[in-house]
Design an enzyme around this catalytic site. Structure first.
Site, PDB file in Angstrom:
ATOM      1  N   ASP A  81       0.817  -1.210   0.000  1.00 60.42           N
ATOM      2  CA  ASP A  81       0.000   0.000   0.000  1.00 60.42           C
ATOM      3  C   ASP A  81       0.852   1.261   0.000  1.00 60.42           C
ATOM      4  O   ASP A  81       0.527   2.255  -0.640  1.00 60.42           O
ATOM      5  CB  ASP A  81      -0.894   0.037   1.250  1.00 60.42           C
ATOM      6  CG  ASP A  81      -2.159  -0.767   1.075  1.00 60.42           C
ATOM      7  OD1 ASP A  81      -3.033  -0.674   1.947  1.00 60.42           O
ATOM      8  OD2 ASP A  81      -2.269  -1.488   0.063  1.00 60.42           O
ATOM      9  N   CYS A 122       1.068  -8.291   5.091  1.00 60.82           N
ATOM     10  CA  CYS A 122       0.633  -6.900   4.977  1.00 60.82           C
ATOM     11  C   CYS A 122      -0.865  -6.718   4.747  1.00 60.82           C
ATOM     12  O   CYS A 122      -1.641  -7.677   4.779  1.00 60.82           O
ATOM     13  CB  CYS A 122       1.503  -6.190   3.952  1.00 60.82           C
ATOM     14  SG  CYS A 122       3.167  -5.903   4.639  1.00 60.82           S
ATOM     15  N   ASP A 123      -1.167  -5.401   4.494  1.00 59.90           N
ATOM     16  CA  ASP A 123      -2.504  -4.871   4.689  1.00 59.90           C
ATOM     17  C   ASP A 123      -3.678  -5.691   4.200  1.00 59.90           C
ATOM     18  O   ASP A 123      -4.665  -5.865   4.904  1.00 59.90           O
ATOM     19  CB  ASP A 123      -2.571  -3.502   4.004  1.00 59.90           C
ATOM     20  CG  ASP A 123      -1.695  -2.507   4.705  1.00 59.90           C
ATOM     21  OD1 ASP A 123      -1.920  -1.318   4.535  1.00 59.90           O
ATOM     22  OD2 ASP A 123      -0.783  -2.923   5.438  1.00 59.90           O
ATOM     23  N   LYS A 124      -3.636  -6.120   2.925  1.00 59.04           N
ATOM     24  CA  LYS A 124      -4.822  -6.798   2.360  1.00 59.04           C
ATOM     25  C   LYS A 124      -4.650  -8.307   2.332  1.00 59.04           C
ATOM     26  O   LYS A 124      -5.586  -9.038   2.040  1.00 59.04           O
ATOM     27  CB  LYS A 124      -5.075  -6.318   0.916  1.00 59.04           C
ATOM     28  CG  LYS A 124      -5.261  -4.844   0.807  1.00 59.04           C
ATOM     29  CD  LYS A 124      -6.416  -4.349   1.643  1.00 59.04           C
ATOM     30  CE  LYS A 124      -6.406  -2.838   1.644  1.00 59.04           C
ATOM     31  NZ  LYS A 124      -5.168  -2.285   2.242  1.00 59.04           N
ATOM     32  N   CYS A 195       5.376  -2.694   8.282  1.00 55.45           N
ATOM     33  CA  CYS A 195       5.732  -1.365   8.815  1.00 55.45           C
ATOM     34  C   CYS A 195       5.423  -1.255  10.310  1.00 55.45           C
ATOM     35  O   CYS A 195       4.356  -1.618  10.761  1.00 55.45           O
ATOM     36  CB  CYS A 195       4.974  -0.296   8.053  1.00 55.45           C
ATOM     37  SG  CYS A 195       5.544  -0.159   6.368  1.00 55.45           S
ATOM     38  N   GLU A 490      -6.905   4.573   0.133  1.00 52.83           N
ATOM     39  CA  GLU A 490      -6.467   5.064   1.434  1.00 52.83           C
ATOM     40  C   GLU A 490      -5.976   6.501   1.264  1.00 52.83           C
ATOM     41  O   GLU A 490      -5.203   6.795   0.356  1.00 52.83           O
ATOM     42  CB  GLU A 490      -5.334   4.195   1.967  1.00 52.83           C
ATOM     43  CG  GLU A 490      -5.799   2.813   2.330  1.00 52.83           C
ATOM     44  CD  GLU A 490      -4.693   1.977   2.953  1.00 52.83           C
ATOM     45  OE1 GLU A 490      -3.529   2.404   2.895  1.00 52.83           O
ATOM     46  OE2 GLU A 490      -4.996   0.906   3.493  1.00 52.83           O
ATOM     47  N   SER A 516      -5.169   4.794   5.680  1.00 54.82           N
ATOM     48  CA  SER A 516      -4.169   3.819   6.070  1.00 54.82           C
ATOM     49  C   SER A 516      -4.054   3.876   7.587  1.00 54.82           C
ATOM     50  O   SER A 516      -4.512   4.814   8.225  1.00 54.82           O
ATOM     51  CB  SER A 516      -2.839   4.196   5.441  1.00 54.82           C
ATOM     52  OG  SER A 516      -2.040   4.860   6.389  1.00 54.82           O
TER      53      SER A 516
END
Ligand SMILES: CC[C@H](C)C(=O)C(=O)O
Ligand SMILES: [Mg+2]
Length: 616
Positions: A81, A122-124, A195, A490, A516
């Site tokens: 992202d 990570c995010d998704k 992150c 985001e 985000s």
């Protein structure tokens, strides 16, 4: 007693062809009576949270083999992202969640896998795999790559811990030199891992641990630490154990839908609120509950947000990072404090323990004195830049068990008694919207200001950077929802740039898009219904007075209903041009149009709704 799914293709004379192909993958006669366990890896060199995963699927596979299973690894995609952000690439982020969920479903069902290990980060990727596991409902364990170490730089005030948000904010600050920007850029993301703040990736990996679908430590133990290797090995052993419990003992308690129950979703949401998790977790928890057939909704999130205290503030809401959360006891440490106050369901099963209470009796380091737990949570950052997993063994001399003023607070010393997330309702968001209260300055919990309307993220960014936004304004970014974007971008850049311009505590930003986990400030997202679905945010005009009242959980435009009705009528009269962004030229691919055709607003998790096909 359920039959092993894999027997569909590994048994019976007529499956000689399939068996010949299984043999060509390396299976032997001895393997055909063993459970076939899919490993969904997400290795890619595009994402620091995934660069270290290349061989870790096989680390799990070797343990599965030792435990009596047969592992078959495949790969999903994984979008970064932070790299996709700020340009058309971000249109693909949320749609990739559903693509990942579908790809796991396709591989597991096409090959009749008996069980699943989800190697995400990570995010998704974690939410996509979580959706798939609840859709498939076969024995599943999650293991993530682990958090990144926080960046460290020496400043005149001593050592500063930082992350990529600091690099983004300083880059947009005209007062800072290129040399300063370069220093921050080179220090912000020192290692592999997700992150280092409580951004979406770490929020989701912590939530999966709270749901009970990964081992203790999964959400907070650093990617670089040697102790994380043991989580992978134990995952490989345990998945075979729970697979046999289901297929050979008919023990349904190990299934994802038994573990991710309504009570477990309440536990996960309680953790999220207590730790001020990314608002994206709301979207993904709702989507996961939808896949699980659990009626967990925005109303439940709103109810929990009013009673769960904020016990932990992590970057961007403080200078703590996940390595600090780990040192304080990680997810089990936060759940332990909530459990002390009876705010979670401790009787729920997990993949690793008969009950969450049993797990807390070992792993809640503030209330037990288990040597294994103490050793686990002493795992510390190595401070050496690397893309290699399990490459350092640094240990904290002691844990942070200061529950009054440390990284994790107890109930009596909470940052606030009503949580780190809030759901707001009103004529501007009749189905709700979300704000991370852990990141909002206490002086602007109530805010009134004129609407500054933008039909896209990019035009809002331009206005902020060109100093066309001033203190007191309410930036409205619309037609950026799941349908309207499409893909519900985001809005990290506009929220970061408001901070760069010194407006982070004097402006509000409202969008039908999302944020985000790196976003802080009075940033309100997921406005539902979105503009493209006829939501009132699509009726706003420049200068309308916007009212935000977080304590009262209210968001409104100060207009009489008659005016909103008249505006809606005028919008309807536009016919095919109705509910479309003005003057926006944005290339949208057929794949993204297909996503937009079936997705729904954020209040339902932006899940696919096939009933729309009948309506078209
Ligand atoms: C810090 C930003 C991060 C990369 C992100 O996209 C999120 O947390 O959702
Ligand atoms: Mg993100």
């Amino acid at each position: 007693m359920p039959d092993y799914r894999s027997r569909t293709t590994t048994h019976g004379r007529m499956m000689a062809g399939a068996r010949s192909l299984w043999r060509a993958t390396g299976m032997t006669d001895a393997d055909f009576n063993k459970p076939i366990i899919a490993i969904a890896n997400s290795f890619t060199q595009f994402v620091p949270g995934h660069v270290q995963l290349k061989d870790l699927g096989q680390l799990i596979a070797a343990e599965i083999a030792r435990a009596g299973g047969v592992a078959k690894e495949f790969n999903t995609i994984a979008i970064d992202d932070g790299i996709a952000m700020g340009h058309g690439g971000m249109l693909y982020s949320l749609p990739s969640r559903d693509l990942i969920a579908d790809s796991v479903e396709f591989m597991a069902n096409a090959h009749c896998a008996d069980a699943l290990v989800c190697l995400s980060s990570c995010d998704k990727i974690t939410p996509g795999m979580l959706m798939a596991s609840l859709r498939l409902n076969i024995p599943t364990i999650f293991i993530s790559g682990g958090p990144m170490e926080a960046g460290k730089i020496q400043t005149s005030d001593g050592e500063q811990h930082l992350d990529l948000i600091d690099a983004m904010v300083i880059a947009a600050d005209p007062q800072r030199t290129d040399a300063e920007v370069a220093k921050y850029e080179r220090a912000a993301c020192p290692t592999c891992g997700s992150c280092s703040g409580m951004f979406t990736a770490n929020s989701m990996n912590c939530l999966v641990e709270a749901l009970g679908m990964s081992l203790p430590g999964n959400g907070s133990l650093l990617a670089t630490h040697t102790a994380r290797r043991q989580l992978f090995i134990e995952t490989g052993r345990l998945i075979v154990e729970i697979t046999k419990r289901w297929y050979e003992q008919n023990d349904a308690r190990v299934l994802p839908r038994s573990i991710a129950s309504f009570a477990a979703f309440e536990n996960a949401m309680a953790l999220d609120i207590a730790m001020g998790g990314s608002t994206n977790t709301v979207l993904h928890i709702l989507a996961a509950a939808h896949e699980a057939g659990v009626n967990f909704t925005m109303a439940d999130i709103d109810r929990l947000s009013r009673k769960i205290p904020n016990l932990c503030k992590v970057a961007p809401s403080s200078s703590y990072h996940l390595e600090d959360v780990h040192r304080a006891g990680g997810v089990m440490g936060i759940l332990g404090e909530l459990n002390q106050a009876g705010l979670i369901h401790a009787d729920v099963p997990t993949v690793h323990s008969e009950s969450l209470a049993a797990a807390l009796s070992i792993w809640d380091v503030a209330h037990t004195h288990n040597t294994n737990a103490t050793a686990l949570y002493r795992a510390a950052p190595g401070g050496v830049p690397t893309q290699t997993a399990f490459s350092q063994s640094a240990l904290w001399l002691d844990l942070d068990l200061d529950r009054e003023d440390g990284c994790i607070r107890d109930i009596a010393h909470a940052y606030s008694q009503d949580g780190g997330l809030a759901v707001l309702y009103g004529n501007l968001a009749e189905a709700g919207c979300i704000v991370k209260t852990a990141g909002v300055d206490q002086n602007i919990l109530r805010f009134i200001g004129p609407a500054r309307i933008f039909e896209s993220q990019e035009t809002a960014v331009e206005a902020i950077l060109m100093d066309r936004i001033q203190a007191g304004d309410v930036v409205i970014i619309r037609y950026e929802g799941p349908k309207g974007g499409p893909g519900m971008q985001e809005m990290l850049y506009p929220t970061s740039y408001l901070k760069s311009k010194g407006l982070g505590k004097s402006c509000a930003l409202i969008t039908d898009g999302r944020f985000s986990g790196g976003t802080a400030g009075l940033s309100i997202g997921h406005v539902s219904p979105e503009a493209a679905a006829g939501g009132a945010i699509g009726l706003l005009e420049e200068g309308d007075e916007i009212i935000i009242d977080i304590p009262q959980r209210r968001i409104a435009v100060n207009l009489p209903d008659t005016e909103l009705t008249a505006r809606r009528q005028r919008m309807t009269e536009k016919g095919a041009q109705a509910w479309q962004p003005l003057n926006r030229q944005r290339p949208v691919s057929a794949a993204l149009h297909a996503y937009a055709a079936l997705t729904t607003s954020a209040a339902s998790g932006a899940v696919r709704d096939l009933s729309q096909l009948q309506r078209q």
